[in-house]
Design a protein around this motif. Sequence first.
Motif, PDB file in Angstrom:
ATOM      1  N   PHE A  50      31.944  39.345  42.228  1.00  0.00           N
ATOM      2  CA  PHE A  50      32.287  40.148  43.401  1.00  0.00           C
ATOM      3  C   PHE A  50      31.630  41.528  43.312  1.00  0.00           C
ATOM      4  CE2 PHE A  50      35.569  37.022  42.904  1.00  0.00           C
ATOM      5  CZ  PHE A  50      35.879  36.622  44.193  1.00  0.00           C
ATOM      6  N   THR A  51      31.143  42.015  44.436  1.00  0.00           N
ATOM      7  CA  THR A  51      30.588  43.367  44.480  1.00  0.00           C
ATOM      8  C   THR A  51      31.731  44.376  44.408  1.00  0.00           C
ATOM      9  OG1 THR A  51      30.696  43.562  46.893  1.00  0.00           O
ATOM     10  CG2 THR A  51      28.700  42.549  45.947  1.00  0.00           C
ATOM     11  N   LEU A  52      31.376  45.621  44.145  1.00  0.00           N
ATOM     12  CA  LEU A  52      32.407  46.664  44.086  1.00  0.00           C
ATOM     13  C   LEU A  52      33.127  46.782  45.423  1.00  0.00           C
ATOM     14  CD1 LEU A  52      33.833  48.939  42.590  1.00  0.00           C
ATOM     15  CD2 LEU A  52      31.996  50.481  43.327  1.00  0.00           C
ATOM     16  N   ASP A  53      32.393  46.703  46.535  1.00  0.00           N
ATOM     17  CA  ASP A  53      33.031  46.794  47.848  1.00  0.00           C
ATOM     18  C   ASP A  53      34.052  45.677  48.040  1.00  0.00           C
ATOM     19  OD1 ASP A  53      31.651  49.058  48.549  1.00  0.00           O
ATOM     20  OD2 ASP A  53      30.100  47.999  49.680  1.00  0.00           O
ATOM     21  N   GLU A  54      33.740  44.488  47.528  1.00  0.00           N
ATOM     22  CA  GLU A  54      34.689  43.376  47.641  1.00  0.00           C
ATOM     23  C   GLU A  54      35.888  43.586  46.730  1.00  0.00           C
ATOM     24  OE1 GLU A  54      31.668  39.708  48.791  1.00  0.00           O
ATOM     25  OE2 GLU A  54      31.914  40.288  46.691  1.00  0.00           O
ATOM     26  N   LEU A  55      35.662  44.079  45.535  1.00  0.00           N
ATOM     27  CA  LEU A  55      36.768  44.346  44.616  1.00  0.00           C
ATOM     28  C   LEU A  55      37.707  45.408  45.172  1.00  0.00           C
ATOM     29  CD1 LEU A  55      34.811  44.374  41.220  1.00  0.00           C
ATOM     30  CD2 LEU A  55      36.328  42.575  42.072  1.00  0.00           C
ATOM     31  N   ARG A  56      37.163  46.335  45.951  1.00  0.00           N
ATOM     32  CA  ARG A  56      37.988  47.394  46.550  1.00  0.00           C
ATOM     33  C   ARG A  56      39.001  46.823  47.545  1.00  0.00           C
ATOM     34  NH1 ARG A  56      37.096  52.175  43.703  1.00  0.00           N
ATOM     35  NH2 ARG A  56      35.007  53.022  44.019  1.00  0.00           N
ATOM     36  N   GLN A  57      38.754  45.624  48.017  1.00  0.00           N
ATOM     37  CA  GLN A  57      39.646  45.026  49.014  1.00  0.00           C
ATOM     38  C   GLN A  57      40.896  44.398  48.381  1.00  0.00           C
ATOM     39  OE1 GLN A  57      37.544  42.428  51.843  1.00  0.00           O
ATOM     40  NE2 GLN A  57      35.616  43.372  51.217  1.00  0.00           N
ATOM     41  N   LEU A  58      40.900  44.309  47.072  1.00  0.00           N
ATOM     42  CA  LEU A  58      41.992  43.618  46.390  1.00  0.00           C
ATOM     43  C   LEU A  58      43.145  44.556  46.044  1.00  0.00           C
ATOM     44  CD1 LEU A  58      39.882  41.475  43.893  1.00  0.00           C
ATOM     45  CD2 LEU A  58      40.657  40.861  46.207  1.00  0.00           C
ATOM     46  N   SER A  59      44.325  43.990  45.982  1.00  0.00           N
ATOM     47  CA  SER A  59      45.506  44.707  45.530  1.00  0.00           C
ATOM     48  C   SER A  59      45.799  44.270  44.094  1.00  0.00           C
ATOM     49  CB  SER A  59      46.699  44.386  46.427  1.00  0.00           C
ATOM     50  OG  SER A  59      47.878  45.000  45.940  1.00  0.00           O
ATOM     51  N   VAL A  60      46.041  45.242  43.217  1.00  0.00           N
ATOM     52  CA  VAL A  60      46.284  44.968  41.801  1.00  0.00           C
ATOM     53  C   VAL A  60      47.781  44.982  41.520  1.00  0.00           C
ATOM     54  CG1 VAL A  60      45.871  45.770  39.443  1.00  0.00           C
ATOM     55  CG2 VAL A  60      44.072  46.003  41.163  1.00  0.00           C
ATOM     56  N   HIS A  61      48.229  44.041  40.692  1.00  0.00           N
ATOM     57  CA  HIS A  61      49.643  43.994  40.331  1.00  0.00           C
ATOM     58  C   HIS A  61      49.795  43.688  38.847  1.00  0.00           C
ATOM     59  CE1 HIS A  61      49.293  39.611  40.173  1.00  0.00           C
ATOM     60  NE2 HIS A  61      48.787  39.623  41.399  1.00  0.00           N
ATOM     61  N   GLU A  62      51.010  43.858  38.337  1.00  0.00           N
ATOM     62  CA  GLU A  62      51.326  43.496  36.957  1.00  0.00           C
ATOM     63  C   GLU A  62      50.938  42.040  36.719  1.00  0.00           C
ATOM     64  OE1 GLU A  62      52.088  43.240  33.404  1.00  0.00           O
ATOM     65  OE2 GLU A  62      52.939  45.135  34.091  1.00  0.00           O
ATOM     66  N   ARG A  63      50.480  41.734  35.503  1.00  0.00           N
ATOM     67  CA  ARG A  63      50.021  40.388  35.189  1.00  0.00           C
ATOM     68  C   ARG A  63      51.091  39.338  35.483  1.00  0.00           C
ATOM     69  NH1 ARG A  63      46.114  38.808  32.150  1.00  0.00           N
ATOM     70  NH2 ARG A  63      45.865  40.849  31.188  1.00  0.00           N
ATOM     71  N   ASP A  64      50.686  38.301  36.203  1.00  0.00           N
ATOM     72  CA  ASP A  64      51.559  37.180  36.500  1.00  0.00           C
ATOM     73  C   ASP A  64      51.241  36.075  35.498  1.00  0.00           C
ATOM     74  OD1 ASP A  64      53.190  35.310  37.565  1.00  0.00           O
ATOM     75  OD2 ASP A  64      52.002  34.942  39.363  1.00  0.00           O
ATOM     76  N   SER A  65      51.997  36.026  34.412  1.00  0.00           N
ATOM     77  CA  SER A  65      51.716  35.084  33.323  1.00  0.00           C
ATOM     78  C   SER A  65      52.960  34.254  33.017  1.00  0.00           C
ATOM     79  CB  SER A  65      51.265  35.841  32.070  1.00  0.00           C
ATOM     80  OG  SER A  65      50.112  36.598  32.330  1.00  0.00           O
ATOM     81  N   PRO A  66      53.193  33.194  33.773  1.00  0.00           N
ATOM     82  CA  PRO A  66      54.374  32.357  33.537  1.00  0.00           C
ATOM     83  C   PRO A  66      54.430  31.784  32.127  1.00  0.00           C
ATOM     84  CG  PRO A  66      53.335  31.823  35.638  1.00  0.00           C
ATOM     85  CD  PRO A  66      52.390  32.733  34.918  1.00  0.00           C
ATOM     86  N   SER A  67      53.271  31.609  31.491  1.00  0.00           N
ATOM     87  CA  SER A  67      53.251  31.011  30.157  1.00  0.00           C
ATOM     88  C   SER A  67      53.682  31.983  29.065  1.00  0.00           C
ATOM     89  CB  SER A  67      51.842  30.489  29.845  1.00  0.00           C
ATOM     90  OG  SER A  67      50.907  31.558  29.833  1.00  0.00           O
ATOM     91  N   ARG A  68      53.805  33.260  29.402  1.00  0.00           N
ATOM     92  CA  ARG A  68      54.184  34.263  28.411  1.00  0.00           C
ATOM     93  C   ARG A  68      55.635  34.681  28.646  1.00  0.00           C
ATOM     94  NH1 ARG A  68      48.818  38.149  27.895  1.00  0.00           N
ATOM     95  NH2 ARG A  68      47.272  36.471  27.882  1.00  0.00           N
TER      96      ARG A  68
END
Length: 220
Positions: A50-68
């Motif tokens: 993904f380009t930086l412009d595309e990454l800017r469109q994402l929302s970041v959240h705490e890791r979703d790790s059901p296995s942990r």
Amino acid sequence: GADYIEQDAVLSKDGVPVVLHDITLDQVTNVAEVFPDRGRDNGHWYVMDFTLDELRQLSVHERDSPSRAWKNAGTRFPVGRGRFRIATLAEHLSLIGGLNKSRGTDIGVYVEIKSPAQHREHGLDVSKAVLEVLHQAGYGDSGDRIFVQCFAESEVRRLRMELDCRMPLIQLLSKPPTRDQIVAYARVADGLGVRIEAVVSGITQTIEGPVPKLTDVVRL
């Protein structure tokens, strides 16, 4: 009160260092919702796709790790709360530098080069890109408040020998080193980053078998 703040650096498709622990996006962003058709056959979405412009469109959240299961103790930042985005390494350095100036502090940075071989497979040089950003931010000498670290031994050597990195280098290790390995690492690196159970007693071990304390290894 921190002495240093760590940044894990990975590259966007257009070669911009961004700060993210993983080289994949699916467990820490809403990439599957924004770009549902951009995942690879293995079910993961990769930062380098993904380009930086595309990454800017994402929302970041705490890791979703059901296995942990240990992440379900109720002490982690809640998944889905807040509104965060992926930031570039340059932005992190600018923020820390600005806070140092306004607060009269001298907090350093601790930058990790992530997955250099996998980046190279896609025509990307993460080490070179990160060094360029660090130099632009004023880091570059052995006395600067910075450490550069990597798990790949060959890349630590490349940083020193080929890319002429004068900043302190840390060889990260997943297993406790032998004395001979320590001697070999010392020819290139300024320090070692080891698992906590190699230096602190009473920690639940995550490595199979007995773990020698690093101080005992050095005495051999």
